[in-house]
Design a protein around this motif. Structure first.
Motif, PDB file in Angstrom:
ATOM      1  N   HIS A 146      88.414  80.722  82.704  1.00  0.00           N
ATOM      2  CA  HIS A 146      88.108  80.611  84.134  1.00  0.00           C
ATOM      3  C   HIS A 146      87.502  81.936  84.590  1.00  0.00           C
ATOM      4  N   HIS A 188      94.292  76.334  89.096  1.00  0.00           N
ATOM      5  CA  HIS A 188      94.372  77.806  89.216  1.00  0.00           C
ATOM      6  C   HIS A 188      93.033  78.343  89.731  1.00  0.00           C
ATOM      7  N   HIS A 246      88.241  84.502  86.597  1.00  0.00           N
ATOM      8  CA  HIS A 246      88.958  85.643  87.173  1.00  0.00           C
ATOM      9  C   HIS A 246      88.739  86.900  86.338  1.00  0.00           C
TER      10      HIS A 246
HETATM   11 ZN   LIG Z   1      93.326  83.682  86.817  1.00  0.00          ZN
END
Ligand SMILES: [Zn+2]
Length: 293
Positions: free
Chosen positions: A97, A174, A99
């Motif tokens: 992902h 998330h 992040h």
């Molecule tokens: Zn994350």
């Protein structure tokens, strides 16, 4: 600003980081170094003691799953060398992902080795349209930047890397662009199914956070529940963590070291379902807590 003033500004930023409760994420990351090890067959662990990075030797180039925390790329390169591989052979990186603690090495590998970067399509859009959601601004370095992926992963896509075929699913929750990955690891004629779920944290389900990112009805929370349910019944022999606490990476590694000829502690047919059920139960408890509604 004089040299002296600039230096003083540097010192106060440094002092603030030391005082910051999240400071240890950035300071002395090498304390989290983990000697790389083989999980099973052609699948290796090259992450640190907090955020996972997996290396798959596809037989025609190396594939990484995630590229570590921002500021930890030298450590990742060291781990790849120590495992007996050449970082220049990393042809592809799939990112769990978007992040900042999972994308740290992306630009370095692209610039240095021409590595192709993969990211879930919704997080690629997030990088373009709302890049602040990546939290790149928390990396304590203006040298860190996001990237435009070479490939945006879509739901249900089957991707081939050398001799490894990876079934990819989008599992929003998330982040919107989290991916779940399923593939066979090979060990001298034997195969085991690996399962990976790209992001479990509930930090992105908090009220204020969801309102800020434009989800005032908290739809993300139910999307997360649906994501867990959707991949829960995949057959998984080896559950690969996104962070070490997901699958007790280091506890299993300890067992592996204590009994190298014993059963492989990473081969555990129950671990995937048990952890996804645990997350579902924790999420249901979170949803029914009046503090979160
Ligand atoms: Zn994350």
């Amino acid at each position: 600003m004089s040299l002296r003033e600039a230096y003083d500004a540097y010192l106060s930023a440094r002092a603030a980081l030391t005082e910051d409760p999240y400071g240890p994420i950035w300071l002395n990351q090498e304390q989290r170094y983990v000697h790389p090890f083989r999980i099973y067959g052609n699948v290796w662990y090259v992450g640190d003691s907090w955020v996972c990075v997996h290396l798959i030797d596809t037989g025609d180039g190396l594939l990484l799953i995630d590229s570590g925390n921002c500021g930890a790329t030298a450590m990742l390169v060291q781990a790849i060398y120590e495992a007996g591989f050449d970082p220049a052979d990393v042809k592809w990186i799939i990112h769990s992902h978007g992040h900042l603690d999972h994308i740290g090495g992306a630009n370095f590998f692209r610039r240095m080795y021409g590595t192709k970067l993969y990211l879930g399509a919704p997080d690629a859009r997030m990088f373009r349209e709302r890049p602040w959601i990546s939290a790149i601004q928390d990396a304590h370095s203006t040298l860190e930047t996001l990237f435009t992926p070479d490939h945006e992963i879509t739901d249900g896509e089957l991707l081939r890397f050398g001799g490894t075929e990876i079934a990819c699913y989008l599992v929003p929750g998330h982040t919107e662009g989290c991916v779940a990955l399923f593939f066979d690891a090979r060990d001298s004629g034997e195969t085991r199914r690996c399962g990976y779920y790209g992001g479990f944290g509930f930090n992105t389900l908090q009220k204020d956070y969801l309102i800020e990112i434009g989800d005032p009805e908290y739809k993300t929370r139910n999307a997360y529940l649906r994501s867990l349910a959707r991949v829960r019944d995949q057959r998984v022999d080896i559950f690969l963590g996104n962070h070490c606490n997901n699958n007790d990476t280091l506890g299993r590694r300890k067992k592996q070291l204590e009994d190298p000829d014993g059963p492989n502690p990473f081969v555990d047919e129950q671990a995937w379902g048990a952890y996804l059920d645990r997350k579902r139960d924790e999420l249901l408890a979170f949803l029914s807590d009046p503090a979160n509604t």
